[in-house]
Design an enzyme around this catalytic site. Structure first.
Site, mmCIF file in Angstrom:
data_model
loop_
_atom_site.group_PDB
_atom_site.id
_atom_site.type_symbol
_atom_site.label_atom_id
_atom_site.label_comp_id
_atom_site.label_asym_id
_atom_site.label_seq_id
_atom_site.Cartn_x
_atom_site.Cartn_y
_atom_site.Cartn_z
ATOM 1 N NE ARG A 180 129.189 60.936 151.069
ATOM 2 C CZ ARG A 180 129.510 61.229 149.812
ATOM 3 N NH1 ARG A 180 129.685 62.475 149.433
ATOM 4 N NH2 ARG A 180 129.661 60.278 148.927
ATOM 5 C CG ASP A 189 127.615 65.281 155.798
ATOM 6 O OD1 ASP A 189 127.435 66.405 155.301
ATOM 7 O OD2 ASP A 189 128.348 64.415 155.282
ATOM 8 C CE LYS A 246 140.044 63.100 144.929
ATOM 9 N NZ LYS A 246 140.371 64.120 143.975
HETATM 10 O O1 F6P Z 1 130.745 65.052 154.197
HETATM 11 C C1 F6P Z 1 130.759 66.429 153.985
HETATM 12 C C2 F6P Z 1 130.340 66.765 152.572
HETATM 13 O O2 F6P Z 1 130.333 68.169 152.448
HETATM 14 C C3 F6P Z 1 129.010 66.160 152.139
HETATM 15 O O3 F6P Z 1 127.912 66.842 152.658
HETATM 16 C C4 F6P Z 1 129.161 66.222 150.648
HETATM 17 O O4 F6P Z 1 128.384 65.235 149.999
HETATM 18 C C5 F6P Z 1 130.618 65.950 150.429
HETATM 19 O O5 F6P Z 1 131.285 66.252 151.631
HETATM 20 C C6 F6P Z 1 131.217 66.730 149.298
HETATM 21 O O6 F6P Z 1 132.537 66.334 149.164
HETATM 22 P P1 F6P Z 1 133.562 67.073 148.192
HETATM 23 O O7 F6P Z 1 133.958 68.359 148.834
HETATM 24 O O8 F6P Z 1 134.687 66.126 148.106
HETATM 25 O O9 F6P Z 1 132.865 67.298 146.893
#
Ligand code: F6P
Length: 379
Positions: A188, A144, A79
């Site tokens: 993702r 990812d 963020k």
């Molecule tokens: O980009 C890494 C990742 O783990 C993705 O695979 C997933 O969609 C996202 O981050 C989850 O993010 P957060 O931990 O902010 O929920």
């Protein structure tokens, strides 16, 4: 020839979602940097620390014993984009540009360069900061594995290891209870974790964001297996997968994030559709952040260490605006602006896709499943 004298102070930060291997990169950067007499400033919580002025000097003792540790000793955040800075103003959140504040801190800290360890988002931000005059070297991380410019990002192998182990565990309970087990994995908009995890764990059905699936093909696969006496099936579904003519399943939206979309929920949907349409009992598991936590695999420890040491060499040689990359078995570098042009996605030409098809896995796509014979003896 290393021009170590010209560089005296480097900043180091980890941005975006964490993954195993971040600390190994930090160690890989800091140890040689200290040996060359450089000061290493650890910027805390990614770019958030650069905007808010949060940093601590990293000494040799701080980077000792962290090779195998998961997470990041520097903290991270998805963020803290200086160009997309969320601020609570009264009852509403306003998105502001705080990049000048970031530049001010960079100058106030007397930094000669920043080594930014992160994924796609971090590289986009790094590129914009470089355009403002900051010297940046990027190191590609993400479970990812969706950065085109590098054959592999660190963190991916560790995530695949977790998926593979989970699939082994699901196999035994699935076969005992004659159930369909659906597992949702991260990634993702890219299907690399589901593809590689599904291949490593012997999934019967692998559903990826790149290949929108057909429900009937999925039901047929489960029923066929049942008729052949294989009274269980394992479905490995990527969080970004979607059925043909359907949208991705979104769990929540948060405008404070650079990408506001939080994916999640497809496994529950797939599980319900299979049980409703085949009358076979199903269960689902969401693997979630287990894929990001814990110790890096040996492969990731090695890759992270090689990335880190290469990155500090780039910085000492003043090769800024570049991202470390793996090409074949060699570490090299590419321009950050080139690295962010394209996302790396799974295609039907991918050899791992062909291998999965040849060992009987379905991608829920009729043309692909039925054309498996095309890949036998094709190379
Ligand atoms: O980009 C890494 C990742 O783990 C993705 O695979 C997933 O969609 C996202 O981050 C989850 O993010 P957060 O931990 O902010 O929920």
């Amino acid at each position: 020839m290393v021009k170590s004298k010209q560089i005296k102070r480097i900043g180091l930060l980890t941005g975006g979602g964490d993954c195993p291997g971040l600390n190994a990169v930090i160690r890989g950067v800091a140890k040689p940097a200290h040996d060359h007499g450089l000061t290493v400033l650890g910027i805390q919580d990614g770019f958030e620390g650069l905007v808010e002025g949060k940093a601590v000097e990293l000494y040799n003792k701080d980077v000792s014993g962290i090779l195998s540790q998961g997470g990041s000793i520097l903290g991270s955040s998805n963020k803290g984009d200086p160009f997309h800075w969320p601020e609570d103003i009264g009852d509403e959140i306003q998105i502001l540009d705080r990049s000048k504040k970031a530049l001010k801190n960079y100058e106030a800290w007397n930094l000669d360069a920043i080594i930014a360890i992160g994924g796609d988002g971090t590289m986009h931000i790094s590129n914009k900061l470089a355009e403002m005059g900051m010297n940046i070297v990027g190191v590609p991380k993400t479970i990812d594995n969706d950065l085109e410019a590098t054959d592999q990002t660190f963190g991916h192998d560790s995530a695949v290891f977790v998926v593979s182990e989970a699939l082994d565990r699901l196999h035994t309970t699935a076969s005992t209870h004659h159930r369909v087990m659906v597992i949702e994995v991260m990634g993702r908009y890219a299907g690399w974790i589901a593809l590689n995890g599904g291949l490593a764990g012997g999934a019967d059905i692998i559903l990826l964001p790149e290949f929108p699936f057909n429900w009937d093909v999925v039901y047929d696969k489960v029923e066929q297996r049942s008729m052949q006496g294989k009274r269980f099936s394992i479905v490995c579904v990527a969080e970004g997968a979607k059925a043909q003519n359907e949208e991705m399943v979104v769990k929540a939206k948060d405008i404070k994030r650079t990408d506001p979309i939080q994916l999640g929920g497809i496994a529950e949907h797939v599980s319900k559709m299979i049980s409703d349409n085949t009358k076979i009992e199903t269960r689902y598991t969401v693997l979630g952040h287990l894929q990001r936590g814990g110790s890096p695999t040996p492969y990731d420890r090695i890759l992270s260490t090689r990335f880190g040491t290469y990155a500090i060499n780039l910085a000492m040689n003043k090769m800024f605006g570049r991202m470390v990359a793996l090409k074949g078995s060699e570490i090299t570098s590419v321009k950050i602006e080139e690295a962010i042009k394209r996302q790396k996605l799974v295609t039907t030409e991918n050899q791992s896709v062909h291998s999965a098809l040849q060992v009987g896995a379905s991608f829920g796509v009729e043309e692909m499943d039925h054309n498996v014979v095309r890949w036998i003896g094709a190379y």
